[in-house]
Design an enzyme around this catalytic site. Structure first.
Site, PDB file in Angstrom:
ATOM      1  CG  HIS A 154      -5.001   0.870   6.073  1.00  0.00           C
ATOM      2  ND1 HIS A 154      -6.059   1.722   5.926  1.00  0.00           N
ATOM      3  CD2 HIS A 154      -4.198   1.096   4.999  1.00  0.00           C
ATOM      4  CE1 HIS A 154      -5.917   2.440   4.819  1.00  0.00           C
ATOM      5  NE2 HIS A 154      -4.789   2.059   4.228  1.00  0.00           N
ATOM      6  CG  ASP A 176      -1.971   1.004   1.288  1.00  0.00           C
ATOM      7  OD1 ASP A 176      -2.161   1.702   0.290  1.00  0.00           O
ATOM      8  OD2 ASP A 176      -2.622   1.135   2.339  1.00  0.00           O
ATOM      9  CG  ASP A 206      -4.081   0.797  -3.932  1.00  0.00           C
ATOM     10  OD1 ASP A 206      -3.054   0.618  -3.242  1.00  0.00           O
ATOM     11  OD2 ASP A 206      -4.979   1.595  -3.595  1.00  0.00           O
ATOM     12  CD  GLU A 218      -5.227   5.667  -1.520  1.00  0.00           C
ATOM     13  OE1 GLU A 218      -6.228   4.964  -1.721  1.00  0.00           O
ATOM     14  OE2 GLU A 218      -4.543   5.546  -0.491  1.00  0.00           O
ATOM     15  CD  GLU A 219      -3.299   5.101   2.518  1.00  0.00           C
ATOM     16  OE1 GLU A 219      -4.481   5.093   2.919  1.00  0.00           O
ATOM     17  OE2 GLU A 219      -2.682   4.076   2.176  1.00  0.00           O
TER      18      GLU A 219
HETATM   19 ZN    ZN Z   1      -3.951   2.552   2.278  1.00  0.00          ZN
END
Ligand code: ZN
Ligand code: NAG
Ligand code: NAG
Ligand code: NAG
Length: 349
Positions: free
Chosen positions: A313, A148, A223, A185-186
């Site tokens: 995550h 990620d 991704d 992105e996060e």
């Molecule tokens: Zn992420």
């Protein structure tokens, strides 16, 4: 991407539309601006020339350089950005940094930098491959984000290296290749329309305003790739013909015994254990960097592992989760896909 949407996606996984596994070689499809495209299988000669190309040493080196905490605004973030930009500049790609700033939850005012790399800066159209290079901010622990998205970004750099010679004709062609390394992105606090995909929202808007968006044939977003046994799905009917090429290339490479350790339960992979699943999830998608482009009618392939890797995550999304054999197999399929796309679409009007 958002957890809520991910749950929906998993739910819909159980009731997907399975499209018949047909031979789509020579399929016509209507792209952006009603252009007619035709998918065309790589010749056997080119297939044999491109398939063996790989450089696992370089892939690992690229992962090592990206796999540091790289929250927007941190020293690691700057280091990774400089590495990506200089790696591609060394290969003679045109690299542009798209800078902007925004005030975000928790961390306040931040400077974002999308990295845009073009093989031919003067091309009329582009096939775009993308990933995000920022890592997620967690207060409680240091997050590395191997899947990620350090591995997807390393895969793009590796592709540019491995295909350097094969891509030479596309340095001055009308259709060329572009990579986007999205920033931000996060989410910093909680995923939502105003706290996520900062870079993608900024760039899609900017390119809508200046017309660049009309020059994107298709956006292929990578991704959550890098763990063992990934499975991918198609989400969008208008790119089904191209998604089918990924299925066919996996099959073709498998038949040619060109995929490393491509086994499951002791035998060569068959469905449902293949990477590219022959299903379309028409009623569901996972929120990610492609959304602002999708909203502006850019055709999308969203290559995200579904279900998400179990380490998603968490602090366990680190080097130890990476399955380099699977990653290299996916990369090999993607490299052939790129060549097939560029070769068969270069004359489409
Ligand atoms: Zn992420
Ligand atoms: C593979 O990559 C490594 C590390 O970047 C490089 O030193 C080596 O020359 C490459 N090998 C080939 C065959 O290109
Ligand atoms: C996002 O920001 C816009 C504009 O500032 C605001 O109108 C909207 O309510 C915000 N949405 C959410 C979910 O916070
Ligand atoms: C990396 O992840 C593994 C499990 O996947 C975990 O055991 C290990 O503690 C992690 N390493 C670090 C440095 O967090």
């Amino acid at each position: 991407m958002s957890l809520l949407k991910a749950y929906f996606a998993l739910l819909f996984l159980l009731c997907v539309n399975v499209f018949a596994k047909k031979d789509v070689n020579g399929d016509f499809y209507v792209g952006r601006n009603q252009m007619i495209y035709r998918t065309e299988e790589l010749s056997q000669e080119k297939f044999l020339a491109y398939s063996p190309l790989s450089n696992g040493t370089h892939l690992r080196e690229a992962v090592k350089n990206i796999l540091v905490p790289r929250v927007v605004g941190s020293a690691g973030h700057t280091m990774v950005r400089d590495y990506i930009a200089s790696d591609l500049r060394d290969l003679n790609w045109n690299v542009e940094i798209d800078k902007f700033h925004e005030t975000v939850p928790i961390l306040g005012k931040l400077h974002f930098h999308n990295i845009i790399a073009r093989l031919n800066p003067d091309a009329e159209r582009y096939l775009v491959l993308a990933c995000h290079y920022d890592s997620k901010y967690f207060e409680e622990f240091e997050f590395l984000g191997a899947t990620d998205s350090a591995v997807p970004c390393a895969m793009l750099l590796n592709m540019a290296h491995v295909l350097q010679e094969a891509l030479e004709p596309f340095r001055n062609s009308k259709l060329s290749l572009m990579f986007i390394f999205f920033d931000g992105e996060e989410a910093f606090k909680e995923w939502g329309p105003n706290d996520s995909i900062y870079g993608a929202r900024h760039l899609a808007k900017r390119w809508e305003d200046d017309g660049t968006i009309n020059r994107l044939d298709m956006l292929v977003l990578l991704d959550l790739i890098g763990a063992a046994d990934p499975t991918f799905y198609n989400f969008f009917p208008n790119t089904e013909a191209w998604y089918s090429r990924l299925i066919s290339l996996e099959e073709r490479l498998s038949n040619a015994d060109m995929l490393d350790h491509y086994i499951s339960n002791g035998i060569s992979r068959q469905y449902p254990n293949r990477y590219f699943q022959p299903n379309t999830m028409r009623s569901s998608f996972v929120e990610d960097d492609h959304i602002p482009f999708l909203k502006r009618n850019v055709p999308i392939l969203h290559l995200i592992t579904l279900p998400f890797p179990s380490v998603w995550h968490t602090k366990d999304d680190n080097e130890s989760i990476i399955d380099y054999l699977a990653t290299e197999n996916i990369a090999r399929i993607l490299r052939l896909f790129i060549m097939e796309y560029l070769l068969s679409s270069q004359h489409s009007e």
